[in-house]
Design an enzyme around this catalytic site. Sequence first.
Site: not given
Length: 169
Positions: A55, A57, A74, A92, A114, A154
């Site tokens: 958490g 971000w 997440d 997911d 991320d 990312k």
Amino acid sequence: MTKKKKSPRPPDYYARKAKKEGLLARSAYKLEELDRKYHLINTADSVLDLGASPGSWLQYALKRAPKGIVVGVDRHAPDPGVAGQAKALVADVFEVDPARLKQFASDYDIVLSDLAPATSGDSFVDSQRSLRLAERALELALALLRPGGRFVVKLFQGEDVPRYRDRLA
């Protein structure tokens, strides 16, 4: 004979700093650096954070967009303190339907990813898994971003990174 597990690496400067400042992870500083350089998050933005746990971000996005909406996705729930402020969806990313995310915001100003795969130690395998996550993040961003919206992802380095980057241009 059983193998002795390696002890975890001691916390580095940024991990200690994050803990001192009440951040859930040092990765918040990555997002802060990107935001300073590119002015990513505005006060009233709707923000979608893919790969949101634990958490950090979300914490940063909540601070930067206090008048906006911050949503995290997440497979693991974010820290309860952050989940109480942001909208958290435990799911997911490969199974979540964009329509489900539109219930929080009709469109998003920024999608952050991320996402990271469970690493295998094989750099080719790990980069391919990372690419698959980045591809899914892009699919969601294309479905959910408002025109002119921003996308941050990312991605582990690998031979397919230039081709992926070209798709973003």
